[in-house]
Write a protein that holds these residues in place. Structure first.
Motif, PDB file in Angstrom:
ATOM      1  N   PHE A   1       0.837  -1.212   0.000  1.00  0.00           N
ATOM      2  CA  PHE A   1       0.000   0.000   0.000  1.00  0.00           C
ATOM      3  C   PHE A   1       0.872   1.263   0.000  1.00  0.00           C
ATOM      4  O   PHE A   1       0.631   2.201  -0.762  1.00  0.00           O
ATOM      5  N   GLY A   2       1.889   1.276   0.827  1.00  0.00           N
ATOM      6  CA  GLY A   2       2.797   2.422   0.886  1.00  0.00           C
ATOM      7  C   GLY A   2       3.527   2.642  -0.428  1.00  0.00           C
ATOM      8  O   GLY A   2       3.699   3.778  -0.872  1.00  0.00           O
ATOM      9  N   THR A   3       3.955   1.557  -1.063  1.00  0.00           N
ATOM     10  CA  THR A   3       4.649   1.643  -2.344  1.00  0.00           C
ATOM     11  C   THR A   3       3.732   2.223  -3.423  1.00  0.00           C
ATOM     12  O   THR A   3       4.128   3.103  -4.191  1.00  0.00           O
ATOM     13  N   VAL A   4       2.508   1.731  -3.474  1.00  0.00           N
ATOM     14  CA  VAL A   4       1.549   2.227  -4.464  1.00  0.00           C
ATOM     15  C   VAL A   4       1.229   3.700  -4.208  1.00  0.00           C
ATOM     16  O   VAL A   4       1.192   4.512  -5.133  1.00  0.00           O
ATOM     17  N   LEU A   5       1.011   4.058  -2.981  1.00  0.00           N
ATOM     18  CA  LEU A   5       0.721   5.446  -2.624  1.00  0.00           C
ATOM     19  C   LEU A   5       1.884   6.358  -3.007  1.00  0.00           C
ATOM     20  O   LEU A   5       1.688   7.431  -3.586  1.00  0.00           O
ATOM     21  N   LEU A   6       3.091   5.930  -2.712  1.00  0.00           N
ATOM     22  CA  LEU A   6       4.279   6.711  -3.064  1.00  0.00           C
ATOM     23  C   LEU A   6       4.411   6.852  -4.580  1.00  0.00           C
ATOM     24  O   LEU A   6       4.752   7.931  -5.083  1.00  0.00           O
TER      25      LEU A   6
ATOM     26  N   ILE B   1       1.986   6.829  -6.819  1.00  0.00           N
ATOM     27  CA  ILE B   1       0.949   7.756  -7.292  1.00  0.00           C
ATOM     28  C   ILE B   1       1.367   9.197  -7.027  1.00  0.00           C
ATOM     29  O   ILE B   1       1.263  10.061  -7.902  1.00  0.00           O
ATOM     30  N   VAL B   2       1.836   9.473  -5.839  1.00  0.00           N
ATOM     31  CA  VAL B   2       2.280  10.831  -5.496  1.00  0.00           C
ATOM     32  C   VAL B   2       3.456  11.242  -6.376  1.00  0.00           C
ATOM     33  O   VAL B   2       3.490  12.358  -6.909  1.00  0.00           O
TER      34      VAL B   2
ATOM     35  N   ASN C   1       4.228  10.169  -9.342  1.00  0.00           N
ATOM     36  CA  ASN C   1       3.751  10.369 -10.711  1.00  0.00           C
ATOM     37  C   ASN C   1       3.094  11.740 -10.866  1.00  0.00           C
ATOM     38  O   ASN C   1       3.332  12.443 -11.845  1.00  0.00           O
ATOM     39  N   GLU C   2       2.281  12.132  -9.918  1.00  0.00           N
ATOM     40  CA  GLU C   2       1.621  13.437  -9.982  1.00  0.00           C
ATOM     41  C   GLU C   2       2.629  14.576  -9.889  1.00  0.00           C
ATOM     42  O   GLU C   2       2.549  15.545 -10.627  1.00  0.00           O
TER      43      GLU C   2
END
Length: 140
Positions: A18-23, A25-26, A28-29
């Motif tokens: 979850f932390g990896t995916v969240l990081l 996404i951030v 990428n933005e």
């Protein structure tokens, strides 16, 4: 609180994923905003169309353009954006760019900015994002 700590302890791999995916996404933005400039959402694009009369550029292939596009859009394939940039007479006029998903439009907006077009904005999500917002397209 103890249940949360127990759950966290028993599912470390899940929280790490979850932390990896969240990081990702951030990151990428942030990367998109730093390198590609500001992206506008479909509703922001509608507001811009109504208030500022931008040039609207469809970067997809002509066959896709004929199937459906934004009203008053012109078709310039992404590969030809630099050579056809001379068609845009007013460098201060906003330009809205879109492709199918939004990836090519970020790159095209960057190219136009390098050519002196200060207000080149890719539409977030491309034509798919536009249609998911229940906004109209035309085949005329």
């Amino acid at each position: 609180m103890q249940q949360f700590i127990d759950f966290f302890g028993n599912h470390l791999a899940l929280f790490a994923a979850f932390g990896t995916v969240l990081l990702a996404i951030v990151a990428n933005e942030v990367h998109g905003n730093v390198t590609g400039g500001k992206r506008v959402g479909p509703l922001e694009a509608v507001r811009m169309i109504n208030d500022r009369e931008p040039v609207i550029v469809d970067l997809r292939a002509m066959a896709d353009f004929k199937k459906g596009h934004l009203l008053n859009a012109i078709n310039i394939p992404a590969a030809k954006i630099e050579e056809r940039a001379t068609e845009f007479k007013d460098k201060a006029r906003p330009i809205l760019l879109y492709c199918a998903l939004g990836g090519s439009s970020v790159e095209a907006a960057g190219k136009l900015r390098k050519l002196g077009f200060s207000e080149a904005y890719p539409i977030r999500g491309g034509l798919n994002g536009w249609m998911q917002s229940n906004l109209p397209v035309t085949a005329k």
